[in-house]
Design a protein around this motif. Sequence first.
Motif, PDB file in Angstrom:
ATOM      1  N   TYR A  23       0.839  -1.202   0.000  1.00 56.81           N
ATOM      2  CA  TYR A  23       0.000   0.000   0.000  1.00 56.81           C
ATOM      3  C   TYR A  23       0.874   1.253   0.000  1.00 56.81           C
ATOM      4  CZ  TYR A  23      -3.550   3.334   1.535  1.00 56.81           C
ATOM      5  OH  TYR A  23      -4.383   4.414   1.619  1.00 56.81           O
ATOM      6  N   LYS A  24       1.932   1.242   0.804  1.00 59.77           N
ATOM      7  CA  LYS A  24       2.841   2.381   0.885  1.00 59.77           C
ATOM      8  C   LYS A  24       3.545   2.611  -0.459  1.00 59.77           C
ATOM      9  CE  LYS A  24       6.114   4.335   4.053  1.00 59.77           C
ATOM     10  NZ  LYS A  24       6.647   4.171   5.393  1.00 59.77           N
ATOM     11  N   VAL A  25       4.004   1.528  -1.072  1.00 57.29           N
ATOM     12  CA  VAL A  25       4.715   1.636  -2.351  1.00 57.29           C
ATOM     13  C   VAL A  25       3.777   2.139  -3.449  1.00 57.29           C
ATOM     14  CG1 VAL A  25       5.920   0.326  -4.145  1.00 57.29           C
ATOM     15  CG2 VAL A  25       6.464  -0.059  -1.732  1.00 57.29           C
ATOM     16  N   ILE A  26       2.536   1.693  -3.434  1.00 52.15           N
ATOM     17  CA  ILE A  26       1.564   2.196  -4.408  1.00 52.15           C
ATOM     18  C   ILE A  26       1.400   3.712  -4.251  1.00 52.15           C
ATOM     19  CG2 ILE A  26      -0.887   2.205  -5.045  1.00 52.15           C
ATOM     20  CD1 ILE A  26      -0.845  -0.859  -4.447  1.00 52.15           C
ATOM     21  N   GLY A  27       1.301   4.176  -3.022  1.00 55.39           N
ATOM     22  CA  GLY A  27       1.197   5.614  -2.773  1.00 55.39           C
ATOM     23  C   GLY A  27       2.413   6.379  -3.276  1.00 55.39           C
ATOM     24  N   LEU A  28       3.595   5.822  -3.084  1.00 61.21           N
ATOM     25  CA  LEU A  28       4.823   6.466  -3.555  1.00 61.21           C
ATOM     26  C   LEU A  28       4.869   6.498  -5.084  1.00 61.21           C
ATOM     27  CD1 LEU A  28       7.342   4.844  -1.042  1.00 61.21           C
ATOM     28  CD2 LEU A  28       6.450   7.186  -0.988  1.00 61.21           C
ATOM     29  N   ALA A  29       4.430   5.411  -5.726  1.00 63.41           N
ATOM     30  CA  ALA A  29       4.400   5.370  -7.193  1.00 63.41           C
ATOM     31  C   ALA A  29       3.414   6.402  -7.740  1.00 63.41           C
ATOM     32  CB  ALA A  29       4.032   3.971  -7.674  1.00 63.41           C
ATOM     33  N   ILE A  30       2.272   6.535  -7.085  1.00 66.56           N
ATOM     34  CA  ILE A  30       1.287   7.532  -7.511  1.00 66.56           C
ATOM     35  C   ILE A  30       1.870   8.939  -7.361  1.00 66.56           C
ATOM     36  CG2 ILE A  30      -0.945   8.571  -6.891  1.00 66.56           C
ATOM     37  CD1 ILE A  30      -1.946   5.666  -6.398  1.00 66.56           C
ATOM     38  N   GLU A  31       2.623   9.174  -6.303  1.00 65.21           N
ATOM     39  CA  GLU A  31       3.273  10.479  -6.109  1.00 65.21           C
ATOM     40  C   GLU A  31       4.260  10.769  -7.242  1.00 65.21           C
ATOM     41  OE1 GLU A  31       4.546  14.121  -4.742  1.00 65.21           O
ATOM     42  OE2 GLU A  31       2.764  12.989  -4.169  1.00 65.21           O
ATOM     43  N   VAL A  32       5.058   9.781  -7.605  1.00 68.71           N
ATOM     44  CA  VAL A  32       6.002   9.948  -8.720  1.00 68.71           C
ATOM     45  C   VAL A  32       5.238  10.261 -10.001  1.00 68.71           C
ATOM     46  CG1 VAL A  32       7.657   8.728 -10.211  1.00 68.71           C
ATOM     47  CG2 VAL A  32       7.826   8.513  -7.715  1.00 68.71           C
ATOM     48  N   HIS A  33       4.175   9.513 -10.266  1.00 64.39           N
ATOM     49  CA  HIS A  33       3.396   9.709 -11.489  1.00 64.39           C
ATOM     50  C   HIS A  33       2.712  11.076 -11.498  1.00 64.39           C
ATOM     51  CE1 HIS A  33       0.038   9.093 -14.365  1.00 64.39           C
ATOM     52  NE2 HIS A  33       0.975   8.436 -15.032  1.00 64.39           N
ATOM     53  N   ARG A  34       2.173  11.493 -10.358  1.00 62.02           N
ATOM     54  CA  ARG A  34       1.546  12.827 -10.263  1.00 62.02           C
ATOM     55  C   ARG A  34       2.540  13.928 -10.589  1.00 62.02           C
ATOM     56  NH1 ARG A  34      -1.154  12.074  -4.897  1.00 62.02           N
ATOM     57  NH2 ARG A  34      -3.061  11.105  -5.571  1.00 62.02           N
ATOM     58  N   THR A  35       3.762  13.756 -10.106  1.00 64.59           N
ATOM     59  CA  THR A  35       4.796  14.781 -10.302  1.00 64.59           C
ATOM     60  C   THR A  35       5.322  14.790 -11.732  1.00 64.59           C
ATOM     61  OG1 THR A  35       5.442  14.570  -7.976  1.00 64.59           O
ATOM     62  CG2 THR A  35       7.027  15.620  -9.454  1.00 64.59           C
ATOM     63  N   LEU A  36       5.588  13.612 -12.289  1.00 66.45           N
ATOM     64  CA  LEU A  36       6.205  13.533 -13.617  1.00 66.45           C
ATOM     65  C   LEU A  36       5.205  13.428 -14.759  1.00 66.45           C
ATOM     66  CD1 LEU A  36       9.130  11.046 -12.884  1.00 66.45           C
ATOM     67  CD2 LEU A  36       9.231  13.546 -12.993  1.00 66.45           C
ATOM     68  N   GLY A  37       4.058  12.785 -14.511  1.00 64.66           N
ATOM     69  CA  GLY A  37       3.105  12.542 -15.580  1.00 64.66           C
ATOM     70  C   GLY A  37       3.572  11.415 -16.477  1.00 64.66           C
ATOM     71  N   PRO A  38       2.763  11.055 -17.481  1.00 61.16           N
ATOM     72  CA  PRO A  38       3.141   9.983 -18.415  1.00 61.16           C
ATOM     73  C   PRO A  38       4.115  10.500 -19.473  1.00 61.16           C
ATOM     74  CG  PRO A  38       0.977  10.822 -18.957  1.00 61.16           C
ATOM     75  CD  PRO A  38       1.420  11.551 -17.714  1.00 61.16           C
ATOM     76  N   GLY A  39       4.709   9.558 -20.224  1.00 65.39           N
ATOM     77  CA  GLY A  39       5.495   9.944 -21.389  1.00 65.39           C
ATOM     78  C   GLY A  39       6.999   9.852 -21.249  1.00 65.39           C
ATOM     79  N   LEU A  40       7.508   9.491 -20.067  1.00 67.93           N
ATOM     80  CA  LEU A  40       8.955   9.374 -19.891  1.00 67.93           C
ATOM     81  C   LEU A  40       9.392   7.924 -20.071  1.00 67.93           C
ATOM     82  CD1 LEU A  40       9.364  11.643 -16.733  1.00 67.93           C
ATOM     83  CD2 LEU A  40       9.715  12.264 -19.125  1.00 67.93           C
TER      84      LEU A  40
END
Length: 121
Positions: free
Chosen positions: A3-20
Amino acid sequence: MAYKVIGLAIEVHRTLGPGLLESAYQECLLFEITNAGLKVEKEKLLPIKYKDIELNHGYKIDLLIEDKLVIELKTVENFTTVHYAQILTYLKLGKYPLGLLFNFNSKILRNNIKRFINTPS
């Protein structure tokens, strides 16, 4: 922990967005997981054991957390059965209990996360 790792991944995705590239998400998620105080290994080698021999064919787990949680990162149009087979194979070969598959090439990451449980046969 998952659950914690999913939250961290969502934070990364929110910050960077798709396309990298996958490697960019991997480095950023590695940073977040480390900062969260979890033990993490990047590109953990996974040999194949067959009878009395061990084959080192370069299979690498993107991230292994606390020697229990396999993380595979993708930046693809859609998951395929090959992606599912890959993470299930890693769980089986390493005898790891849990895996998460993330597709960062998505508008909303939470819709592109798959959870896998290793059920020994």
